[in-house]
Scaffold this motif. Structure first.
Motif, PDB file in Angstrom:
ATOM      1  N   ASP A   1      -8.228   2.803   1.571  1.00 46.38           N
ATOM      2  CA  ASP A   1      -8.086   3.570   0.326  1.00 46.38           C
ATOM      3  C   ASP A   1      -7.301   2.768  -0.706  1.00 46.38           C
ATOM      4  O   ASP A   1      -7.598   2.819  -1.907  1.00 46.38           O
ATOM      5  N   TYR A   2      -6.291   2.052  -0.240  1.00 46.09           N
ATOM      6  CA  TYR A   2      -5.513   1.212  -1.163  1.00 46.09           C
ATOM      7  C   TYR A   2      -6.375   0.075  -1.714  1.00 46.09           C
ATOM      8  O   TYR A   2      -6.349  -0.218  -2.916  1.00 46.09           O
TER       9      TYR A   2
ATOM     10  N   LYS B   1      -8.450   1.215  -4.434  1.00 51.57           N
ATOM     11  CA  LYS B   1      -7.665   1.437  -5.650  1.00 51.57           C
ATOM     12  C   LYS B   1      -7.480   0.145  -6.446  1.00 51.57           C
ATOM     13  O   LYS B   1      -7.520   0.152  -7.681  1.00 51.57           O
TER      14      LYS B   1
ATOM     15  N   SER C   1       0.825  -1.216   0.000  1.00 50.95           N
ATOM     16  CA  SER C   1       0.000   0.000   0.000  1.00 50.95           C
ATOM     17  C   SER C   1       0.856   1.262   0.000  1.00 50.95           C
ATOM     18  O   SER C   1       1.873   1.342   0.692  1.00 50.95           O
ATOM     19  N   ASP C   2       0.409   2.249  -0.765  1.00 49.76           N
ATOM     20  CA  ASP C   2       1.049   3.569  -0.757  1.00 49.76           C
ATOM     21  C   ASP C   2       0.082   4.614  -0.202  1.00 49.76           C
ATOM     22  O   ASP C   2       0.257   5.814  -0.390  1.00 49.76           O
ATOM     23  N   GLU C   3      -0.947   4.150   0.486  1.00 52.63           N
ATOM     24  CA  GLU C   3      -1.976   5.036   1.049  1.00 52.63           C
ATOM     25  C   GLU C   3      -1.850   5.080   2.569  1.00 52.63           C
ATOM     26  O   GLU C   3      -1.448   4.097   3.201  1.00 52.63           O
ATOM     27  N   GLU C   4      -2.243   6.195   3.134  1.00 55.56           N
ATOM     28  CA  GLU C   4      -2.201   6.325   4.595  1.00 55.56           C
ATOM     29  C   GLU C   4      -3.184   5.347   5.243  1.00 55.56           C
ATOM     30  O   GLU C   4      -2.900   4.738   6.274  1.00 55.56           O
TER      31      GLU C   4
END
Length: 378
Positions: free
Chosen positions: A211-212, A215, A204-207
């Motif tokens: 949200d990831y 995506k 994951s590149d999301e906080e």
């Protein structure tokens, strides 16, 4: 060298050479003879030598093999839910897992029939120990899940697989299939293991993980077989568990299960693809602030979708009624269907061992139990 080389499927430019290497293997000859009974060996060999990509191999060979298997071992494949998905979008299909090869193969047949993006699929490296099986898996766009690793190596392997899945979905626009748990369901209880979701979230590149997961577009998949061709083969492991014993696989057990799942009688088969998880993830994010609680909630959402959309067959209702000594679902099956199932039970398990009999019945009955629980809790 790509960092994914130890687990990835073949690239298109590798396919032709690999197929030439395995084309003389007795198992490939047998598979091609089965798939193309009206072609000579020279004819299918010539066609195989022309294959230059995974897609071409799947279109010209694998697809036809699965169609022949369906003809010989089932009453056909039905499907639902595909019309809701976009043909040009890649999805992460999280599926219940009943059969080693057929689950992913049948999903890909359905995706092809609906003109959609076919999947790269996760497969345990323990299942492809034989070199020709490994080659055949990788040329069918399977990537490897490494099994039996010590903790530190397992962590590194999980990170790598998570990154590879993200790469496939977001950079190659390639759909991905992964089972909701490690290994096939042995008892008919389809439950998502949080470890699978944690692995997926490592890239994951999301906080916020939710949200990831939005995506990468998660789609729960329910696959059900009227008859599980490996039902009796699952009993020794269940018996060992019931007796609190460690279960040790025979050397060729995985291959026997793989082969039996392909050729064994299945009768009806149904695949349902659920809705893309979207609003559900927003809801989880809004109601739970801790990642652990969010993962628990996501597990429940996936489980509920799989159970809700799981096609129940007469065999499931018959097993429930026999196990519970009731006629609650007698309107769901005929006397002949019940006799066929009882005959199967008689032929495949030792009826003197009540633990085995009860577990065999529970394997078929539990999807009914789980659906009833879901209805009660709604």
């Amino acid at each position: 060298m790509s960092k994914f080389d130890e687990i990835r499927h073949y690239h298109d430019h590798e396919v032709n050479e690999v197929l030439k290497q395995i084309s003389k293997h007795p198992m490939i000859k047998a598979l091609m003879g089965f798939t193309f009974p009206n072609k000579t060996e020279d004819q299918w060999l010539e066609s195989l030598r022309e294959v230059k990509s995974i897609q071409q191999f799947q279109n010209d060979f694998a697809y036809h093999s699965i169609q022949r298997i369906l003809e010989k071992s089932s009453n056909g494949l039905s499907s639902s839910g595909f019309e809701k998905l976009d043909k040009n979008t890649s999805y992460l299909y999280i599926s219940n897992h009943r059969d080693i090869i057929m689950d992913t193969s049948l999903l890909n047949v359905s995706l092809k029939d609906h003109g959609m993006i076919m999947t790269a699929s996760a497969i345990g490296d323990n299942l492809v120990q034989k070199s020709f099986l490994l080659a055949l898996a990788k040329v069918n766009r399977n990537f490897l899940v490494r099994r039996g690793l010590p903790p530190r190596e397992l962590l590194e392997s999980s990170k790598l697989m998570s990154e590879y899945i993200r790469h496939l979905l977001t950079e190659e626009n390639r759909s991905v299939w992964i089972a909701q748990r490690e290994g096939r369901t042995k008892d008919g209880n389809d439950a998502t293991h949080q470890g699978v979701l944690k692995m997926l979230g490592m890239a994951s590149d999301e906080e916020c993980l939710m949200d990831y997961f939005k995506k990468i577009k998660i789609v729960p998949v329910s696959i059900s077989y009227e008859y599980d061709p490996t039902d009796a083969l699952k009993m020794p492991q269940i018996l060992a568990k019931a007796n609190n014993e460690d279960y040790v696989k025979d050397r060729n057990e995985d291959f026997i299960n793989l082969y039996s799942g392909i050729i064994g009688q299945k009768r009806g088969i149904h695949i349902h693809v659920g809705d893309v998880l979207d609003a559900e993830l927003d809801n989880i994010k809004a109601n739970f602030d801790k990642t652990n609680k969010q993962m628990q909630a996501l597990t429940s959402v996936i489980d509920n979708s799989i159970i809700k959309n799981y096609r129940l067959w007469p065999t499931n209702y018959i097993a429930y009624d026999i196990l519970n000594k009731t006629n609650k679902f007698k309107d769901k099956y005929t006397d002949q269907e019940k006799q066929l199932f009882e005959r199967r039970l008689e032929l495949r398990v030792n009826k003197e061992n009540q633990i085995i009999v009860d577990n065999f019945l529970a394997m078929y009955a539990n999807p009914v139990v789980n659906k009833l629980k879901l209805i009660e809790n709604e």
